[in-house]
Structures are given as C-alpha cells and as structure tokens.
Design an enzyme around this catalytic site. Structure first.
Site, PDB file in Angstrom:
ATOM      1  N   GLN A 270      12.109  31.114 -26.832  1.00  0.00           N
ATOM      2  CA  GLN A 270      10.959  30.638 -27.533  1.00  0.00           C
ATOM      3  C   GLN A 270      10.591  31.635 -28.749  1.00  0.00           C
ATOM      4  O   GLN A 270      10.430  31.015 -29.959  1.00  0.00           O
ATOM      5  CB  GLN A 270       9.511  30.770 -26.783  1.00  0.00           C
ATOM      6  CG  GLN A 270       9.584  29.615 -25.468  1.00  0.00           C
ATOM      7  CD  GLN A 270       8.409  29.661 -24.639  1.00  0.00           C
ATOM      8  OE1 GLN A 270       7.572  30.638 -24.688  1.00  0.00           O
ATOM      9  NE2 GLN A 270       8.167  28.430 -23.857  1.00  0.00           N
TER      10      GLN A 270
ATOM     11  N   ASP B  57      13.345  29.383 -15.362  1.00  0.00           N
ATOM     12  CA  ASP B  57      12.435  28.434 -14.688  1.00  0.00           C
ATOM     13  C   ASP B  57      12.353  27.966 -13.659  1.00  0.00           C
ATOM     14  O   ASP B  57      11.803  27.301 -12.821  1.00  0.00           O
ATOM     15  CB  ASP B  57      12.043  27.325 -15.647  1.00  0.00           C
ATOM     16  CG  ASP B  57      11.347  27.527 -16.981  1.00  0.00           C
ATOM     17  OD1 ASP B  57      10.870  28.489 -17.083  1.00  0.00           O
ATOM     18  OD2 ASP B  57      11.820  26.812 -18.097  1.00  0.00           O
TER      19      ASP B  57
END
Ligand code: S3P
Length: 491
Positions: A215, A365
């Site tokens: 990100q 994740d």
C-alpha cells in the site's frame, strides 16, 4: 450499506471426478449496485453465524475477484485518458468504497453487469475536490492508495473510515507523501480523520520502505506519476506488484531493479496512461478460506478456479504444501497480465512448520486462516516476523490468540512471533469469536468450526462483505455446515 442481492447458481460440470459442482457467485438482474457513500454507511444489525462439522466440502467454485487488483483497476482507470473496462471486478464493500470516493471526485464509474465495470478516466491531476468528507469504510487499501492520487491534486480532502480504519496508522503513507510536498493533518498517532492537501508541484523522491507494504509502495508510485522526473521506492521484502504490472500495461515507464539494498521500483512521472481492458483473477486471499477448509475437513476435495498465483501472493499455498496439504495448481495461464491457475486441494493430515519472516509479505492476509490449519496440524507451527498483523483491520495477533484459546488450542505470542501448538486433528472448538470488524477473522473462525468437535460462533459476520460477498452461501454450496442468525439468537 446494502449488500445488494447476490445469487448463487449451479452451472454445468467443468471438471471430471469428484469435483462436480460449479458455484458461480454473481448478482441478480439489477445493473446499478449501490456504492458506499457517506449517506449509506449506517450499519445493519449485528448478524452472527455458527460453523459445525457435518459437511465435507466438494466441487468447484470461483471465489470473487482480487481485492487488491480491483482497487487498482478503479484508481488507475480514473487516472487514465479514456475508458477502462474490467470484468470480474470484486463488488465487495472495500472496492465499492474506492468507487464511491472516486465518483465523489468526478470520475464516471458504471456497472454494466456482474463484475463488469467501466471507468471514465479523467487523466493525471483531473479529479475534482470532493464536496464532503470521504468515508472509506473499512478499507485501508482505499485510504493509502487514494492518498497517493490526492498527492497530485491541489485541493484539500478530508478522509475518514469506520472504527477499525480510524484506528489504523496512516503515518507510514503520509511521511513519504509529505516529503514530496503534500500537507496533512491527522489525529494523534497519524490516524484518521485526516485532512490531506496535495500539490501540483510534487518533488520526485527515492523512498526506502521502512516496513514491507504494497500500500505504501503503491501510494508513493501513484504520487510519483504526478511529479516530474523519476520517483523510486526500494523494498527489502518483495510485496505484491499489481500496481507496477498495471502501470506497465498502461504505458508508464516502470523499471524494476534488484539492488544490494533491495528491489528498486522507479516510475517516470507525468506519462499519459492508456486505459485498461482487463479481467480480474479470483482472489488468492479469498480462495484461502475454502482451500484451508478443504484441507482440514476430512474427506473434502475442492477445486478453486482461476485463482491469482502471482508469486508475491502465494505464500499460503507454499506453506500449506510444506505442512503436507494435498494441493496442486493446475492449468496455469494468464488473466489480465497476472498468472492464474486452478487450485485443487484434498483433505490430508497436516504437520506444524516454521513460517519464515521473509515469507510474510506474500501471505500477510492469510495468517488468520493458516492459524486454523496450524491448530489442526500435528506439532508446533511458528509464524516468524508477524508484528504487522497488529495493524490490520483488527489486532490479528490478539484475535488469533483469543479465538484459538477459546477453541481449546494452546497458542502464545512472543514479540513478533506466534507459536501454535497443533492438536494433531480437530481441536475442541466451542468458542464464541468477536469479529471486531475484521472480515478475515470472521471467515477464519468459521472455517475452523467446520472441523472442530464443538461448533464455533462468530458474533458478527456482516463484515465478510468487505472482501468476500456471499461467503457463507458459497461455502454452503461446497458442502460446509454454516448457519446464520442474529446475534441475539446465538448469544
Ligand atoms: C494490500 C496490501 C497489504 C494487504 C492488504 C491489501 C494492497 O497491506 O494486507 O489487504 O492491496 O496493496 P500492506 O501493504 O499494509 O501490507
């Protein structure tokens, strides 16, 4: 917001052998999916679900489109000159938050059918100032990537999110962007709400990522598109490279070099980006849930179709294989510039392993659902270098520890390391799990409950729509035994 009306339909058999059902996940006839915006963010009542043994998983499914890629299709499509077309876009709440924010800044975004979307690019620097606060819901990816785009716009935008997102650190993205010339003011601890003022005069920088983060890398590269000259990001651990791949397809000059200090990604600013015409692969992070369920529920055998197998995303599949999972990636091919394959997995006895810190970025994740496999394995599993999990949609180290403990599993966190004592088969279960606005915690513990002796209840599963709309229906079609009810009915 409304989750819309999704339908699950059986289609004809695509595969031989025991994998005989195909589950398609899509929407019914309406063509305009409501987008998340400031008015429709009010939550519905909490909704619990309980997973039990009693169903083996079998058949084939295509899980929803990749969340990371879907965000990027919308954002990069908005920055292009011309119309971007995408099929298989994830219609989960996080991606809808990105679409709503872009719409509020003047981008024409149309839904033409299930997962079929068009984005009218406004070109670099072409967004309008939003006329209200941008509420980004639960989506950290929207928040961080959007800051990269806003960096090149002179107006001020106010960003906020739900309780989970407002607790997440934004300093990691504000620091490099402020170095480039943006002005920001955030709550203590660099949390949202924050005020973000971009600049039409950004400086290109070279930025060494202090934490592996796709990100942050993407935000700096997106800002760099607006700056003159070359902007570089250096990462020690390779993170997902969807932004780089898509920018290269859109005609941007992107160079990737492996250097002594790490992988340096350089973008040359102020290109004209061509629109994309693309397909979004199925999300490996969503495939993780039925894959682990099939691995731990005796007698299961499942095929997950067209799953993204980008090397920066497949740490879970490598780890499951090391643990003894019967997992194969079949029919490798490419979709939308990304490698994909059909993932075939059968239940098998698993053993504990040590997952090295270097692998963390490629499965960041997936630790919550891997923890459920570790709980069923024989022996000890160690997750090394997983401190970042404290900063996700919830403190995932705490959530895993609390949830596994409630299900009779011995687990401890030592600094940035987690140690799980496998039960050598299904654990006791019986836990009541608090999802804490974390979609992956909710789905992971429902997966665990499919194998445990006693049922596992998750207090609120509304949040699964963040990344995997219709998760319970899709799992049920594969044979999973999950029932849903209101919180009051099960507490
Ligand atoms: C994402 C990067 C990862 C991941 C998140 C999606 C992305 O976050 O956890 O779900 O799309 O770039 P970090 O970059 O913070 O590791």
């Amino acid at each position: 917001m409304s989750a819309g009306h999704f339908v699950i339909t059986d289609s004809t058999c695509l595969l031989d052998g025991p994998a005989s059902k195909v589950v398609l996940i899509g929407r019914s006839s309406d063509t305009e999916k409501p987008l998340n915006d400031n008015e429709n963010m009010s939550p519905s009542a909490p909704h619990s679900a309980t997973a039990r043994t009693g169903g083996t998983l079998s058949g084939s499914a295509r899980v929803p489109g990749d969340k990371s890629i879907s965000h990027r299709v919308l954002i990069l499509g908005a920055m292009a000159v011309g119309t971007t077309r995408a099929e298989g876009l994830l219609e989960g709440e996080d991606v809808m938050a990105t679409a709503a924010a872009l719409r509020r800044m003047g981008v024409g975004i149309t839904r033409n059918g299930d997962g079929v979307w068009e984005i009218e690019g406004v070109g670099l620097g072409g967004l309008h100032a939003p006329d209200d606060i941008l509420n980004l819901g639960n989506s950290g990816t929207t928040a961080r990537l959007l800051c990269g785009v806003l960096a090149g716009h002179e107006f001020t935008a106010i960003l906020t999110g739900d309780n989970s997102l407002r607790a997440r650190p934004m300093g990691r993205v504000l620091a490099p962007l402020n170095e480039m010339g943006t002005q920001t003011a955030a709550r203590d601890g660099d949390r949202m709400p924050l005020s973000f003022t971009g600049s039409s005069d950004l400086l290109p920088i070279e930025y060494f990522l202090p934490v592996p983060s796709a990100q942050v890398k993407s935000a700096v590269l997106l800002a760099g598109l607006h700056a003159p000259g070359q902007t570089s990001v250096v990462e020690v651990a390779p993170t997902r490279d969807h932004t780089e791949r898509m920018l290269a397809h859109m005609g941007a000059a992107i160079e990737v070099a492996d250097t002594a200090t790490g992988r340096r990604i350089t973008v040359t600013g102020q290109p004209e980006l061509s629109p994309l015409d693309t397909q979004v692969p199925a999300d490996p992070s969503s495939a993780a849930f039925p894959a682990v369920a099939a691995a731990i529920v005796a007698g299961s055998e499942v095929t997950l179709l067209s799953v993204g197998v980008n090397p920066a995303r497949i740490g879970l599949f490598d780890t499951l294989t090391e643990m003894g999972a019967d997992l194969t990636l079949e029919n490798p091919r490419e979709i939308g510039g990304e490698p994909v394959a059909d993932l075939h997995i059968r239940a098998s006895a698993l053993k504990g392993v040590t997952v090295p810190a270097e692998r963390a970025a490629s499965m960041i994740d997936e630790y919550p659902v891997l923890a459920t496999a570790a709980a069923c394995a024989a022996g000890t599993t160690v997750f090394e270098g997983v401190g970042e999990l404290r900063l996700k949609e919830s403190n995932r180290l705490a959530a895993i520890e609390d949830g596994l403990t409630a299900c009779g599993v011995t687990v401890r966190t030592e600094g940035d390391q987690m140690v799980i004592q496998g039960c050598g088969g299904p654990p006791r279960g019986g836990g009541k799990i608090a999802a804490n606005l974390d979609h992956r915690i909710a789905m992971s513990f429902l997966v665990l409950g499919l194998a445990t002796t006693e049922p596992v209840t998750v207090d609120d599963v509304r949040t699964v729509d963040t990344s995997f709309p219709n998760f319970i229906a899709a799992m049920t079609r594969l044979g999973a035994n999950i029932t849903s009810g209101t919180k009051d009915e099960t507490s």
